[in-house]
Design an enzyme around this catalytic site. Sequence first.
Site, mmCIF file in Angstrom:
data_model
loop_
_atom_site.group_PDB
_atom_site.id
_atom_site.type_symbol
_atom_site.label_atom_id
_atom_site.label_comp_id
_atom_site.label_asym_id
_atom_site.label_seq_id
_atom_site.Cartn_x
_atom_site.Cartn_y
_atom_site.Cartn_z
ATOM 1 N N PRO A 10 0.746 -1.302 0.146
ATOM 2 C CA PRO A 10 -0.015 -0.101 -0.222
ATOM 3 C C PRO A 10 0.815 1.254 0.003
ATOM 4 O O PRO A 10 1.840 1.285 0.679
ATOM 5 C CB PRO A 10 -0.946 -0.228 1.527
ATOM 6 C CG PRO A 10 -0.128 -1.278 2.141
ATOM 7 C CD PRO A 10 0.478 -2.045 1.286
ATOM 8 N N ASN A 11 0.372 2.191 -0.630
ATOM 9 C CA ASN A 11 0.700 3.550 -0.839
ATOM 10 C C ASN A 11 2.132 3.666 -1.413
ATOM 11 O O ASN A 11 2.652 4.688 -1.834
ATOM 12 C CB ASN A 11 1.071 4.116 0.635
ATOM 13 C CG ASN A 11 -0.348 4.500 1.118
ATOM 14 O OD1 ASN A 11 -1.156 5.032 0.747
ATOM 15 N ND2 ASN A 11 -0.518 3.899 2.515
ATOM 16 N N ARG A 18 5.432 12.491 -2.985
ATOM 17 C CA ARG A 18 5.285 13.076 -1.475
ATOM 18 C C ARG A 18 6.347 12.391 -0.714
ATOM 19 O O ARG A 18 6.801 11.419 -1.034
ATOM 20 C CB ARG A 18 4.025 13.161 -0.978
ATOM 21 C CG ARG A 18 2.947 14.186 -1.291
ATOM 22 C CD ARG A 18 1.805 13.936 -1.118
ATOM 23 N NE ARG A 18 0.869 13.272 -1.945
ATOM 24 C CZ ARG A 18 0.026 12.238 -1.894
ATOM 25 N NH1 ARG A 18 -0.499 12.036 -0.757
ATOM 26 N NH2 ARG A 18 -0.587 11.867 -2.815
ATOM 27 N N TYR A 23 11.256 8.583 1.341
ATOM 28 C CA TYR A 23 11.374 7.393 0.494
ATOM 29 C C TYR A 23 12.319 7.878 -0.979
ATOM 30 O O TYR A 23 12.346 6.798 -1.545
ATOM 31 C CB TYR A 23 9.897 7.302 0.148
ATOM 32 C CG TYR A 23 9.206 6.705 1.382
ATOM 33 C CD1 TYR A 23 9.679 5.880 2.083
ATOM 34 C CD2 TYR A 23 8.050 7.403 1.918
ATOM 35 C CE1 TYR A 23 8.966 5.208 3.366
ATOM 36 C CE2 TYR A 23 7.350 6.865 2.814
ATOM 37 C CZ TYR A 23 7.691 5.710 3.697
ATOM 38 O OH TYR A 23 7.222 5.292 4.949
ATOM 39 N N ASN A 74 8.128 -5.482 -0.934
ATOM 40 C CA ASN A 74 8.169 -4.433 -0.116
ATOM 41 C C ASN A 74 6.484 -4.405 0.377
ATOM 42 O O ASN A 74 5.587 -4.033 -0.348
ATOM 43 C CB ASN A 74 8.307 -3.178 -0.604
ATOM 44 C CG ASN A 74 8.366 -2.049 0.231
ATOM 45 O OD1 ASN A 74 7.843 -2.053 1.358
ATOM 46 N ND2 ASN A 74 9.102 -0.857 -0.078
ATOM 47 N N ALA A 77 3.260 -0.950 4.891
ATOM 48 C CA ALA A 77 2.408 -0.988 6.093
ATOM 49 C C ALA A 77 2.116 -2.232 6.435
ATOM 50 O O ALA A 77 2.024 -2.475 7.778
ATOM 51 C CB ALA A 77 1.396 0.046 6.395
ATOM 52 N N ASP A 87 1.955 -15.814 6.776
ATOM 53 C CA ASP A 87 1.787 -17.107 6.548
ATOM 54 C C ASP A 87 1.685 -17.389 4.850
ATOM 55 O O ASP A 87 2.389 -18.618 4.848
ATOM 56 C CB ASP A 87 0.340 -17.451 6.809
ATOM 57 C CG ASP A 87 -0.088 -17.428 8.421
ATOM 58 O OD1 ASP A 87 0.967 -17.556 9.333
ATOM 59 O OD2 ASP A 87 -1.176 -17.306 8.962
ATOM 60 N N GLU A 98 12.763 -9.375 1.556
ATOM 61 C CA GLU A 98 11.957 -8.273 1.916
ATOM 62 C C GLU A 98 12.754 -7.044 1.951
ATOM 63 O O GLU A 98 13.835 -7.017 2.334
ATOM 64 C CB GLU A 98 11.610 -8.712 3.347
ATOM 65 C CG GLU A 98 10.746 -7.278 4.066
ATOM 66 C CD GLU A 98 10.596 -7.593 5.500
ATOM 67 O OE1 GLU A 98 11.111 -8.793 6.185
ATOM 68 O OE2 GLU A 98 10.229 -6.744 6.264
ATOM 69 N N HIS A 100 12.683 -2.776 2.131
ATOM 70 C CA HIS A 100 11.912 -1.402 2.730
ATOM 71 C C HIS A 100 13.281 -0.416 2.116
ATOM 72 O O HIS A 100 14.338 -0.381 2.488
ATOM 73 C CB HIS A 100 12.112 -1.400 4.146
ATOM 74 C CG HIS A 100 10.921 -2.450 4.731
ATOM 75 N ND1 HIS A 100 9.845 -2.195 4.470
ATOM 76 C CD2 HIS A 100 11.139 -3.660 5.027
ATOM 77 C CE1 HIS A 100 9.064 -3.537 4.604
ATOM 78 N NE2 HIS A 100 9.892 -4.310 5.362
ATOM 79 N N LEU A 101 12.373 0.600 1.807
ATOM 80 C CA LEU A 101 13.180 1.773 1.211
ATOM 81 C C LEU A 101 13.787 2.730 2.483
ATOM 82 O O LEU A 101 15.047 3.062 2.313
ATOM 83 C CB LEU A 101 12.389 2.992 0.306
ATOM 84 C CG LEU A 101 11.642 2.186 -0.784
ATOM 85 C CD1 LEU A 101 10.535 2.890 -1.041
ATOM 86 C CD2 LEU A 101 12.466 2.455 -1.823
ATOM 87 N N ARG A 107 13.032 4.626 12.686
ATOM 88 C CA ARG A 107 11.770 5.357 12.625
ATOM 89 C C ARG A 107 11.080 5.072 13.956
ATOM 90 O O ARG A 107 11.226 4.909 14.927
ATOM 91 C CB ARG A 107 10.833 5.154 11.380
ATOM 92 C CG ARG A 107 11.833 5.613 10.031
ATOM 93 C CD ARG A 107 11.252 5.198 8.857
ATOM 94 N NE ARG A 107 10.256 5.988 8.853
ATOM 95 C CZ ARG A 107 9.045 5.902 7.722
ATOM 96 N NH1 ARG A 107 9.279 4.698 6.914
ATOM 97 N NH2 ARG A 107 8.226 7.014 7.843
ATOM 98 N N ARG A 111 7.143 0.423 13.524
ATOM 99 C CA ARG A 111 7.634 -0.023 12.334
ATOM 100 C C ARG A 111 8.748 -1.072 12.381
ATOM 101 O O ARG A 111 9.296 -1.345 11.701
ATOM 102 C CB ARG A 111 8.238 1.267 11.331
ATOM 103 C CG ARG A 111 6.948 2.086 10.802
ATOM 104 C CD ARG A 111 7.643 3.292 9.952
ATOM 105 N NE ARG A 111 7.051 4.443 9.800
ATOM 106 C CZ ARG A 111 5.679 4.547 9.097
ATOM 107 N NH1 ARG A 111 5.377 3.594 8.222
ATOM 108 N NH2 ARG A 111 4.788 5.723 9.017
#
Length: 148
Positions: A10-11, A18, A23, A74, A77, A87, A98, A100-101, A107, A111
Site C-alpha cells: 500500500p501507498n 510526496r 522515501y 516490499n 505498512a 503465513d 523483503e 524497505h526503502l 523510525r 515500524r
Amino acid sequence: MSAVFVLNGPNLNLLGTRETAIYGTATLADIEAALRAQGERLQLLIDFRQSNHEGDLVDWVQEAGGKGAGIIINPGAYTHTSIALHDALKAVRPPKIEVHLSNIHARESFRRTSHVSAAVDGVIVGLGAEGYGLALDAMRRLIDKVRR
Ligand code: CA2
C-alpha cells in the site's frame, strides 16, 4: 522462463510524489524500469506489481509460489500488521527477499516489528530504491543455489 515476482504494498504507488525526504525521489515506475534493465543483464524476467489491498498481495504470493522463480516484496505498512502475509510467504518455496526503502528500525517504534522478516530468506532496509537492485542481485544467486 519463470519470473521473479516483485510485489509492492500500500501507498508505494505514491513514491516520488510526496515524503521524498523519507522515501526518495524515484517513482515506482522508475524502480520497475531499472529492475527490468537489470533483469535483462541477469537473465531474469520481472513480474512487477503493486496493490493497496492485503488480499491481492496474499494471492500474488500464492501465485508466485506456484510459478515464480523468486519473490521480492516490499509489503509497505502490511509489514507491521499482516499475519496473513507471513503465513502466505512461509507456505511457498521460491527464494524470498523483503525490501524497505527506509530504515524501519530508525523510525517510529511501530515500524520496528516486521511479521514478514521471519518468513523470508533475507531483508534489505534503508538503502532507498537501490535496495531493490541489491535484492535482485542477491535473488540471482539464491535461484542459482536452489537449482544446484
Ligand atoms: O520503507 C519502506 O519501504 C516502507 O515499506 C514504506 C511504507 C511504510 O509504511 C513502511 O513502514 C516502510 C510506506 C509506503 C510509501 O508511502 C508513501 C506515502 C506517501 C507518499 C509516498 C509514499
